[in-house]
Design a protein around this motif. Sequence first.
Motif, PDB file in Angstrom:
ATOM      1  N   THR A  46       0.954  -1.220  -0.020  1.00 52.10           N
ATOM      2  CA  THR A  46      -0.062   0.010   0.168  1.00 52.10           C
ATOM      3  C   THR A  46       0.531   1.357  -0.111  1.00 52.10           C
ATOM      4  O   THR A  46       0.776   2.703  -0.387  1.00 52.10           O
ATOM      5  CB  THR A  46      -0.858  -0.163   1.563  1.00 52.10           C
ATOM      6  OG1 THR A  46       0.147  -0.240   2.479  1.00 52.10           O
ATOM      7  CG2 THR A  46      -1.677  -0.844   1.292  1.00 52.10           C
ATOM      8  N   ASP A  51      -3.823   2.538   5.054  1.00 49.40           N
ATOM      9  CA  ASP A  51      -4.436   1.496   3.831  1.00 49.40           C
ATOM     10  C   ASP A  51      -3.214   0.159   4.838  1.00 49.40           C
ATOM     11  O   ASP A  51      -4.001  -0.759   4.720  1.00 49.40           O
ATOM     12  CB  ASP A  51      -3.628   1.652   2.829  1.00 49.40           C
ATOM     13  CG  ASP A  51      -4.554   2.945   2.487  1.00 49.40           C
ATOM     14  OD1 ASP A  51      -5.434   2.831   3.159  1.00 49.40           O
ATOM     15  OD2 ASP A  51      -4.491   3.056   1.287  1.00 49.40           O
ATOM     16  N   GLN A  91      -8.996  -6.054  -3.974  1.00 48.04           N
ATOM     17  CA  GLN A  91      -9.390  -4.532  -3.022  1.00 48.04           C
ATOM     18  C   GLN A  91      -8.868  -3.633  -4.716  1.00 48.04           C
ATOM     19  O   GLN A  91      -9.474  -3.355  -5.563  1.00 48.04           O
ATOM     20  CB  GLN A  91      -8.715  -3.917  -2.482  1.00 48.04           C
ATOM     21  CG  GLN A  91      -9.650  -4.933  -1.293  1.00 48.04           C
ATOM     22  CD  GLN A  91      -8.719  -4.472   0.045  1.00 48.04           C
ATOM     23  OE1 GLN A  91      -7.742  -4.051   0.095  1.00 48.04           O
ATOM     24  NE2 GLN A  91      -9.578  -4.533   1.341  1.00 48.04           N
ATOM     25  N   TYR A  92      -7.614  -3.741  -5.805  1.00 47.71           N
ATOM     26  CA  TYR A  92      -6.996  -3.070  -6.439  1.00 47.71           C
ATOM     27  C   TYR A  92      -7.589  -3.142  -7.983  1.00 47.71           C
ATOM     28  O   TYR A  92      -7.875  -2.537  -8.117  1.00 47.71           O
ATOM     29  CB  TYR A  92      -5.585  -3.692  -6.230  1.00 47.71           C
ATOM     30  CG  TYR A  92      -4.877  -2.983  -7.307  1.00 47.71           C
ATOM     31  CD1 TYR A  92      -4.183  -1.716  -7.856  1.00 47.71           C
ATOM     32  CD2 TYR A  92      -5.213  -3.583  -9.108  1.00 47.71           C
ATOM     33  CE1 TYR A  92      -3.704  -1.298  -8.620  1.00 47.71           C
ATOM     34  CE2 TYR A  92      -4.053  -2.688  -9.819  1.00 47.71           C
ATOM     35  CZ  TYR A  92      -3.779  -1.845  -9.578  1.00 47.71           C
ATOM     36  OH  TYR A  92      -2.818  -0.974 -10.613  1.00 47.71           O
ATOM     37  N   ARG A  94     -10.990  -3.988  -7.719  1.00 54.58           N
ATOM     38  CA  ARG A  94     -12.263  -2.858  -7.636  1.00 54.58           C
ATOM     39  C   ARG A  94     -12.139  -1.534  -7.871  1.00 54.58           C
ATOM     40  O   ARG A  94     -12.611  -1.399  -8.283  1.00 54.58           O
ATOM     41  CB  ARG A  94     -13.010  -3.277  -6.129  1.00 54.58           C
ATOM     42  CG  ARG A  94     -13.730  -4.588  -5.718  1.00 54.58           C
ATOM     43  CD  ARG A  94     -14.032  -4.437  -4.902  1.00 54.58           C
ATOM     44  NE  ARG A  94     -14.597  -5.972  -4.732  1.00 54.58           N
ATOM     45  CZ  ARG A  94     -13.765  -6.389  -3.135  1.00 54.58           C
ATOM     46  NH1 ARG A  94     -12.996  -5.835  -2.511  1.00 54.58           N
ATOM     47  NH2 ARG A  94     -13.651  -7.750  -2.866  1.00 54.58           N
ATOM     48  N   LYS A  95     -11.124  -1.054  -6.968  1.00 52.95           N
ATOM     49  CA  LYS A  95     -10.747   0.650  -7.276  1.00 52.95           C
ATOM     50  C   LYS A  95      -9.977   0.789  -8.851  1.00 52.95           C
ATOM     51  O   LYS A  95     -10.723   1.947  -9.659  1.00 52.95           O
ATOM     52  CB  LYS A  95      -9.301   1.004  -6.546  1.00 52.95           C
ATOM     53  CG  LYS A  95      -9.487   1.206  -4.621  1.00 52.95           C
ATOM     54  CD  LYS A  95      -8.344   1.494  -4.271  1.00 52.95           C
ATOM     55  CE  LYS A  95      -9.327   1.192  -3.122  1.00 52.95           C
ATOM     56  NZ  LYS A  95      -7.646   1.476  -2.114  1.00 52.95           N
ATOM     57  N   SER A  96      -9.231   0.053  -9.303  1.00 47.52           N
ATOM     58  CA  SER A  96      -9.082   0.525 -10.802  1.00 47.52           C
ATOM     59  C   SER A  96     -10.329   0.092 -11.948  1.00 47.52           C
ATOM     60  O   SER A  96     -10.842   0.949 -12.805  1.00 47.52           O
ATOM     61  CB  SER A  96      -8.027  -1.121 -11.463  1.00 47.52           C
ATOM     62  OG  SER A  96      -8.757  -1.813 -11.508  1.00 47.52           O
ATOM     63  N   SER A  98     -13.199   0.610 -10.682  1.00 42.06           N
ATOM     64  CA  SER A  98     -14.361   2.380 -10.561  1.00 42.06           C
ATOM     65  C   SER A  98     -13.706   3.208 -11.225  1.00 42.06           C
ATOM     66  O   SER A  98     -14.006   4.512 -11.319  1.00 42.06           O
ATOM     67  CB  SER A  98     -14.419   2.257  -9.465  1.00 42.06           C
ATOM     68  OG  SER A  98     -13.839   2.439  -8.536  1.00 42.06           O
ATOM     69  N   ILE A 101      -8.984   6.819  -7.635  1.00 45.71           N
ATOM     70  CA  ILE A 101      -7.547   7.046  -7.120  1.00 45.71           C
ATOM     71  C   ILE A 101      -7.919   7.433  -6.193  1.00 45.71           C
ATOM     72  O   ILE A 101      -7.902   8.965  -5.517  1.00 45.71           O
ATOM     73  CB  ILE A 101      -6.523   7.749  -7.621  1.00 45.71           C
ATOM     74  CG1 ILE A 101      -6.936   6.349  -9.114  1.00 45.71           C
ATOM     75  CG2 ILE A 101      -4.996   7.416  -7.677  1.00 45.71           C
ATOM     76  CD1 ILE A 101      -5.801   7.474 -10.618  1.00 45.71           C
ATOM     77  N   PHE A 102      -7.307   7.032  -4.676  1.00 45.62           N
ATOM     78  CA  PHE A 102      -7.279   7.757  -3.773  1.00 45.62           C
ATOM     79  C   PHE A 102      -5.645   8.215  -3.466  1.00 45.62           C
ATOM     80  O   PHE A 102      -4.932   7.791  -4.156  1.00 45.62           O
ATOM     81  CB  PHE A 102      -7.429   6.652  -1.751  1.00 45.62           C
ATOM     82  CG  PHE A 102      -9.102   6.714  -2.473  1.00 45.62           C
ATOM     83  CD1 PHE A 102      -9.657   7.887  -1.736  1.00 45.62           C
ATOM     84  CD2 PHE A 102      -9.522   5.793  -2.363  1.00 45.62           C
ATOM     85  CE1 PHE A 102     -11.134   7.585  -2.158  1.00 45.62           C
ATOM     86  CE2 PHE A 102     -10.812   5.525  -2.295  1.00 45.62           C
ATOM     87  CZ  PHE A 102     -11.676   6.318  -2.307  1.00 45.62           C
ATOM     88  N   THR A 112     -10.564  11.673 -10.655  1.00 47.85           N
ATOM     89  CA  THR A 112     -11.341  10.614 -11.409  1.00 47.85           C
ATOM     90  C   THR A 112      -9.918  10.607 -12.984  1.00 47.85           C
ATOM     91  O   THR A 112      -9.268  11.376 -12.398  1.00 47.85           O
ATOM     92  CB  THR A 112     -12.102  10.925 -12.295  1.00 47.85           C
ATOM     93  OG1 THR A 112     -12.346  12.172 -12.393  1.00 47.85           O
ATOM     94  CG2 THR A 112     -13.111  10.775 -10.835  1.00 47.85           C
TER      95      THR A 112
END
Length: 191
Positions: A46, A51, A91-92, A94-96, A98, A101-102, A112
């Motif tokens: 992370t 995280d 998790q990665y 899922r984030k990619s 969507s 990016i945080f 975004t």
Amino acid sequence: MVKLYHLELIKDFKLNNKKIRMSTLQFNQALTELEDNLKSFALSFTNNLEDAKDLTQETMLRAITYQKYYKSRTNFKAWVFTIMKNIFINQYRRKSKSKIIFDNSKDSLLITNKPGYSESPISQIHRKDIELEVNKLKKELKDPFKMHCKGYKYKEIAEQFDIPIGTVKSRIFLARKKLIDSLPDHDLSKN
């Protein structure tokens, strides 16, 4: 006599399995002893302490939840680390998907893939220059490169164009090289 012998074997087997199987207390103690190692491993994924703590907690919770799937006489540490790796990968993904990016800066901005209104005039010019050069690329280089920039995996790009993964990697590499050569004023070497 034979039945008695078999009953003794079954009884010995049951006793041995009880000795082999980890008790809940032993399991929890072994898991707790791994906590620092898990945090270090999570941090390598992370690059963010908070995280990493979240990933460690999720891993420990998942390990406790699926304790019955742990096979005795196997490497406990490797089993738990595999759980962590799988959680992180999921998790990665899922984030990619969507495409959010945080940002880990102090302001923790939500980024975004759309250009923001706070984009400076200089960065707008740079972005337009890069887009122009990307559009000048041959179609065989441009299309895989654009998909890669949108977050598609090599395998997905290969399936889309029905070409080998090695060819996809090669085309993306060539596209990057051509962009770097055609935009010497921009620092694209980091990408």
